[in-house]
Design an enzyme around this catalytic site. Structure first.
Site, PDB file in Angstrom:
ATOM      1  N   TYR A 288     103.556 -34.422  57.112  1.00  0.00           N
ATOM      2  CA  TYR A 288     104.986 -34.175  56.917  1.00  0.00           C
ATOM      3  C   TYR A 288     105.498 -32.970  57.703  1.00  0.00           C
ATOM      4  CZ  TYR A 288     104.441 -30.102  53.848  1.00  0.00           C
ATOM      5  OH  TYR A 288     104.175 -28.855  53.344  1.00  0.00           O
ATOM      6  N   GLU A 289     104.648 -31.983  57.973  1.00  0.00           N
ATOM      7  CA  GLU A 289     105.108 -30.794  58.694  1.00  0.00           C
ATOM      8  C   GLU A 289     105.541 -31.123  60.126  1.00  0.00           C
ATOM      9  OE1 GLU A 289     101.872 -28.093  58.225  1.00  0.00           O
ATOM     10  OE2 GLU A 289     102.681 -27.260  56.362  1.00  0.00           O
TER      11      GLU A 289
END
Length: 388
Positions: A288-289
């Site tokens: 997700y980063e």
């Protein structure tokens, strides 16, 4: 490409084979959807799930038999049709190439619920709003409109694991601060005012990051990300608030593609990437980063910029933006002067060097902002500014 299984499906020759040629251009109405229905009724479950303000039908497609439920809807805004074309191409791909391992996995793992046109009245008039002049994407709390209630009812009945909210964006957006149009943009909407990032939101972030990775070679520096300011009245924010990972897709501009026939191809590939990830990844939020590596959209483009021309005895730049007008069942791109200034610090999808010549309009009409320009002359030479 992150997902090698998609490589063959991202080729232009394969896409040309599955592209649904029955619908093209920017103006799509419920008549087009009913034509699509006729082509697909033997292959998919098609249901009328409600009626619009003006009693036009709203249809939903159901395909697949898997446990993961995905709800997608397009043309919530009636004048945003590119994602509808891409959705129809996706349906045609499932019809024509169902034995392909990618499609087989998606249909085995997922149950897809697709509303190709949520706002048929707005589509008919080519407007953002519905027949009651309400923006449906600001009505998911009030539920004042039949189309908003249709979407919320299907959400409640289906209980989706993922939502895909499909839109178009204007040509003004760049992907970051570079002279690159945001051909595709994405957003994982916030779930609260604090813009909290929980496990559900991480899933939608990870999926968007995966899409960007799959398409980055085809759209280098042309994928953007929207600001995630919270508005609970919007569909995406409402469903994210209810802990459903939600992805907002925005179809933007590709060079010289105002009919958005090239962009539909990239939206199709983004949808395919998204669904394949949903079907194949155990933890969609693990990366997700990477979502935050996608540059934020900025409003740095005009359709045309004419630089270095004489206006009122001074050298200036002139920017032109197209206004979309429905005329005789076709969209016309009407050139309007947006700004006249000594130095316009934007990029033009088309840039013209005026060579210090005098810019004038037809007759004695004064060159001012906010006027329609059917013909422009540089000294005596006519400059074509109308698209098409």
């Amino acid at each position: 490409m992150k997902n090698e299984a998609l490589k063959d499906l991202f080729g232009d020759s394969w896409y040309s084979r599955i592209k649904f040629d029955g619908i093209t251009g920017r103006y799509l109405t419920i008549s087009d959807i009913e034509l699509v229905n006729e082509s697909f009724e033997k292959y998919f479950e098609i249901t009328e799930i409600g009626r619009s303000v003006q009693e036009r039908p709203v249809y939903m497609y159901k395909l697949g038999s898997g446990k993961i439920k995905v709800l997608a809807w397009s043309q919530m805004h009636g004048n945003e049709s590119t994602t509808t074309k891409a959705v129809v191409d996706l349906l045609n791909a499932f019809k024509e190439d169902v034995s392909n391992e990618v499609f087989s996995l998606i249909l085995k793992s997922c149950s897809l619920y697709i509303i190709p046109m949520l706002n048929p009245d707005g589509a008919q008039e080519y407007t953002r709003v519905n027949a009651n002049l309400v923006d449906l994407n600001r009505d998911l709390q009030n539920l004042s409109q039949p189309e908003s209630r249709i979407l919320k009812m299907q959400y409640d009945l289906i209980g989706p694991d993922f939502c895909l909210n499909l839109h178009d964006q204007r040509t003004i957006f760049s992907a970051g601060n570079k002279p690159k149009p945001a051909t595709l943009s994405f957003l994982t909407p916030s779930k609260d005012k604090e813009r909290s990032i929980d496990g559900f939101r991480k899933k939608s972030m990870g999926l968007i990051a995966g899409i960007a990775e799959d398409l980055k070679a085809q759209l280098p520096e042309q994928i953007g990300r929207y600001d995630d300011a919270f508005n609970i009245n919007c569909a995406g924010d409402t469903f994210q608030n209810l802990s459903t990972p939600t992805l907002l897709f925005e179809a933007g501009h590709f060079p010289d593609d105002y009919e958005r026939e090239a962009v539909r191809k990239y939206v199709f590939r983004a949808l395919l990437s998204c669904l394949y990830q949903i079907a194949s990844r155990n933890d969609p939020g693990s990366n997700y980063e990477d979502y935050f590596k996608i540059p934020e959209n900025q409003k740095l483009f005009n359709d045309i910029i004419i630089r270095n021309v004489e206006v009122d005895s001074e050298l200036k730049d002139v920017s032109i933006q197209f206004k979309e007008i429905l005329l005789d069942a076709k969209i016309e791109f009407q050139p309007v002067i947006e700004k006249i200034a000594k130095n316009i610090e934007k990029f033009g999808h088309r840039e013209v060097d005026g060579g210090r010549r005098k810019l004038r309009l037809l007759g004695e009409e004064k060159v001012v902002e906010n006027v329609i320009v059917n013909k422009i002359f540089l000294n005596t030479a006519e400059l074509q500014v109308k698209y098409g």
